[in-house]
Scaffold this active site. Structure first.
Site, PDB file in Angstrom:
ATOM      1  N   TRP A  74       7.657   0.527  -3.937  1.00  0.00           N
ATOM      2  CA  TRP A  74       6.293   0.996  -3.700  1.00  0.00           C
ATOM      3  C   TRP A  74       6.329   2.504  -3.886  1.00  0.00           C
ATOM      4  CZ3 TRP A  74       3.856   4.073   0.140  1.00  0.00           C
ATOM      5  CH2 TRP A  74       2.458   3.956   0.204  1.00  0.00           C
ATOM      6  N   ASN A 109      15.448   2.444  -0.105  1.00  0.00           N
ATOM      7  CA  ASN A 109      14.171   2.467   0.615  1.00  0.00           C
ATOM      8  C   ASN A 109      14.142   3.729   1.461  1.00  0.00           C
ATOM      9  OD1 ASN A 109      13.704  -0.062  -0.394  1.00  0.00           O
ATOM     10  ND2 ASN A 109      13.815  -1.131   1.568  1.00  0.00           N
ATOM     11  N   GLY A 110      12.971   4.361   1.580  1.00  0.00           N
ATOM     12  CA  GLY A 110      12.849   5.545   2.420  1.00  0.00           C
ATOM     13  C   GLY A 110      12.471   6.769   1.616  1.00  0.00           C
ATOM     14  N   GLU A 500     -11.839  -1.970  13.148  1.00  0.00           N
ATOM     15  CA  GLU A 500     -10.928  -2.894  12.479  1.00  0.00           C
ATOM     16  C   GLU A 500     -11.653  -3.674  11.387  1.00  0.00           C
ATOM     17  OE1 GLU A 500      -7.657  -5.432  11.517  1.00  0.00           O
ATOM     18  OE2 GLU A 500      -7.899  -3.362  12.185  1.00  0.00           O
ATOM     19  N   LYS A 504     -10.604  -3.676   7.406  1.00  0.00           N
ATOM     20  CA  LYS A 504     -10.311  -4.879   6.630  1.00  0.00           C
ATOM     21  C   LYS A 504     -11.126  -4.914   5.340  1.00  0.00           C
ATOM     22  CE  LYS A 504      -7.097  -6.578   8.814  1.00  0.00           C
ATOM     23  NZ  LYS A 504      -6.714  -5.180   8.931  1.00  0.00           N
ATOM     24  N   LYS A 622       3.025  -3.580   3.066  1.00  0.00           N
ATOM     25  CA  LYS A 622       2.959  -4.322   4.321  1.00  0.00           C
ATOM     26  C   LYS A 622       3.623  -3.593   5.476  1.00  0.00           C
ATOM     27  CE  LYS A 622       2.065  -7.706   7.051  1.00  0.00           C
ATOM     28  NZ  LYS A 622       0.666  -7.880   7.468  1.00  0.00           N
TER      29      LYS A 622
END
Length: 627
Positions: A74, A109-110, A500, A504, A622
């Site tokens: 990502w 990752n990171g 919220e 969404k 995610k």
């Protein structure tokens, strides 16, 4: 976010690597790749398409080997492009033009915070950079330190890194070796299953145990600062407390982890998000299983002594979890009488605040690996607030290990990027915390406790009745699909629900949506209201209902079109420009959980009508494990 899979064995492990990436697709990614040790050298395949396309590419290239690493990326540094995709190679000084075959392959990752200084230093030594990523700095750094022992090179390299990383590294000169390291980003070690002799000697690395579902259930969770050396049929874990320390061998327990590979099956649903919305009655039932009263023991051994010491609550969270915390603030102050503040975790540690050692620091995280929330927790502890509790969905996560107390939700694996069942189960856990504190403070008598328990036990059935409203929400979604902007309104306890709902809608349909306390309309947002701006209102039958009705009249007077989620007895009638969905019953303090579901369904069906990628919305991931 990004996903890592690595494997070492005597068979062709490429299908295992690709399948692991497929299981990690739910995290979100924009490129993917595989690198293997093959015929005395390193070979890789990278793509900016989906894992399915990478699988075909690997097959076309005949990629097969016993040692390899794979990655879904990502984008953080550098645009989504093949040259920025992992795995990254190092050919040594002079780069590929030197004629040397690549010696080191690495996935990461990171985020490395000192990558610019390292890049400058390595460039001066002749290393050629072909990407815009911070990851390429690491692979060249490992190569510059390599003197025949891959583990030593990785250990020396990670001692120079500042930031967060999970690494998997292979070397041309050591075909049966795989080295991993973690700091601030999750990484697990998998051991070959003992009941399959042909695979018992295999070793695996992954950023999530789910990547290894169906391969092994024998998992070692690596701790902060751990390095791991994998060779055929054996492994070593070494730890250090600071980069200057020499790694020391440690024992990390092997856990049997059932990663629930079946949870990744869609069944009759079109998308994982739809499946997870409809799993909420079961998820709430599982989360509340065994709750017979509001006792400190729900939160772990020693919880009563800790909860009796605290005078305040500080909630730290991000995104959807922040809105769960914002709802809990209303509960904690109204029902338990505990002063509560809620902080966006990514902001909290960068401002001067006033610590209180008698504060309970509550973190909320679906994954338990959210980098901003973990950093905020550590900051709060450094200020002298030692008492902590997490509401989390993953028992083996860093958040659970870091916190003194925990309440584990049982939402199960959540694949869709936009959180649904994790949010409602978080609310359930926070409600239990509220009533436990209320009871300890003498604010919950036996009749009230019994009434709340009855309401919680009935909650799954109440949610099922709300889900039956889906056809009406599909009709609303058809009208929303042509819009580009929307307003959401709520009052009191239901204002965070409106927030919220707006989140969404914007996450998955890409409609710009904002939420406001309904009383704030006349202080600015009312200027936006026209017939082209749908206004969604959360309208429970509570003490603020009459105030809310006045706010809705303000919208109608300006020609705005209203979409109202109302309780059965609110006496708001449909009319021209006023659309009503009636929830079957008013649910008192637990009403926010019920009112969340219609907004989830509205967002989902609007996204479907607009043809967006519901489960993997653009630019989002995610599990956000970088700051």
């Amino acid at each position: 976010m990004c996903g890592i899979v690595g494997a070492l064995g005597s068979r062709n492990i490429v299908p295992l690597l690709v399948e692991g990436l497929r299981r990690l697709e739910y995290r979100g990614y924009d490129s993917c790749g595989v690198a293997v040790h093959r015929e005395g050298g390193l070979q890789r395949s990278r793509s900016t398409a989906r894992v399915a396309e990478l699988d075909q590419q690997v097959a076309d290239e005949g990629l097969a080997a016993g040692t390899g690493i794979a990655h879904t990326r990502w984008a953080t540094h550098g645009a989504p492009a093949v040259h920025n995709a992992h795995p990254h190679f190092s050919h040594g000084p002079g780069g590929e033009a030197s004629g040397r075959a690549p010696r080191i392959a690495l996935v990461h990752n990171g985020i490395i915070e000192n990558h610019e200084a390292l890049r400058e230093r390595l460039s001066a030594r002749g290393y050629v950079f072909t990407s815009q990523t911070d990851t390429e700095v690491i692979v060249h750094l490992v190569d510059s330190l390599y003197q025949g022992d891959l583990f030593d090179a990785v250990a020396q390299a990670t001692a120079q890194l500042e930031g967060a990383y999970a690494l998997a590294v292979i070397c041309r000169d050591e075909p049966q070796r795989l080295v991993g390291a973690r700091q601030g980003s999750p990484l697990v070690l998998g051991l070959g299953p003992a009941d399959r002799p042909a695979q018992a000697g295999e070793r695996y690395l992954a950023s999530d145990a789910m990547a290894l579902a169906g391969v092994t259930d024998q998992i070692v969770y690596l701790e902060e600062g751990d390095l791991v050396d994998l060779q055929a049929g054996k492994h070593w874990v070494l730890a250090r407390r600071s980069p200057a320390d020499r790694p020391q061998a440690v024992d990390r327990p092997v856990r049997t982890v059932h990663a629930h590979s079946g949870a990744a099956e869609l069944g009759p649903y079109r998308h994982y998000m739809q499946k997870e919305i409809f799993e909420q009655p079961r998820a709430l039932a599982d989360t509340l299983e065994g709750v017979e009263g509001f006792a400190p023991s729900l939160f772990g051994p020693g919880a009563e002594a800790t909860l009796r010491q605290i005078d305040r609550v500080l909630i730290l969270a991000c995104g959807t979890s922040y809105y769960a915390g914002s709802t809990a603030r209303y509960w904690l102050e109204a029902l338990a009488g505990v002063p509560t503040s809620v902080e966006v975790a990514s902001e909290y540690r960068y401002r001067d605040s006033v610590p209180d050692p008698r504060t309970l620091v509550v973190t909320i995280s679906q994954s338990g690996e959210t980098a901003d929330t973990l950093a905020a927790l550590k900051h709060a502890r450094s200020l002298g607030m030692p008492h902590s509790l997490t509401v989390c969905n993953v028992a083996t996560s860093a958040m659970v290990r870091e916190c003194e107390l925990a309440y584990l939700t049982r939402a199960g694996v959540e694949i869709g990027v936009a959180s649904t069942k994790a949010f409602t189960t978080q609310l359930a856990g926070l409600f239990l915390l509220t009533l436990t504190l209320a009871k300890l403070r003498g604010r919950l008598d036996a009749p009230a406790e019994a009434a709340h328990l009855r309401a919680l036990r009935h909650l799954p059935a109440a949610l099922q009745a709300v889900l039956a409203l889906e056809p009406q929400l599909i009709a609303w979604a058809e009208q929303f699909a042509a819009k580009e902007h929307a307003l959401f309104l709520g009052r009191g306890l239901h204002y965070p629900v409106a927030l919220e709902g707006a989140l969404k809608l914007k996450e998955i349909s890409y409609i710009h949506a904002e939420a406001y306390p309904a009383g704030e309309l006349k202080h600015g947002p009312l200027a936006l209201v026209t017939a082209a701006m749908p206004v969604v209102a959360v309208a429970p039958n509570d003490a603020l209902l009459e105030k809310l009705k006045s706010n809705l009249q303000e919208v109608r007077a300006r020609g705005g079109e209203l979409f109202v989620c109302a309780d059965a007895d609110t006496q708001i009638s449909p009319s021209a420009g006023v659309h009503i969905i009636r929830l079957p019953e008013h649910y008192g303090p637990l009403s926010p959980i019920l009112h969340t579901l219609p907004l989830q369904l509205l967002a989902y069906h609007t996204a479907c009508a607009r043809g967006t990628d519901v489960d993997k919305p653009r630019n989002l991931a995610k599990s956000v494990t970088v700051e």
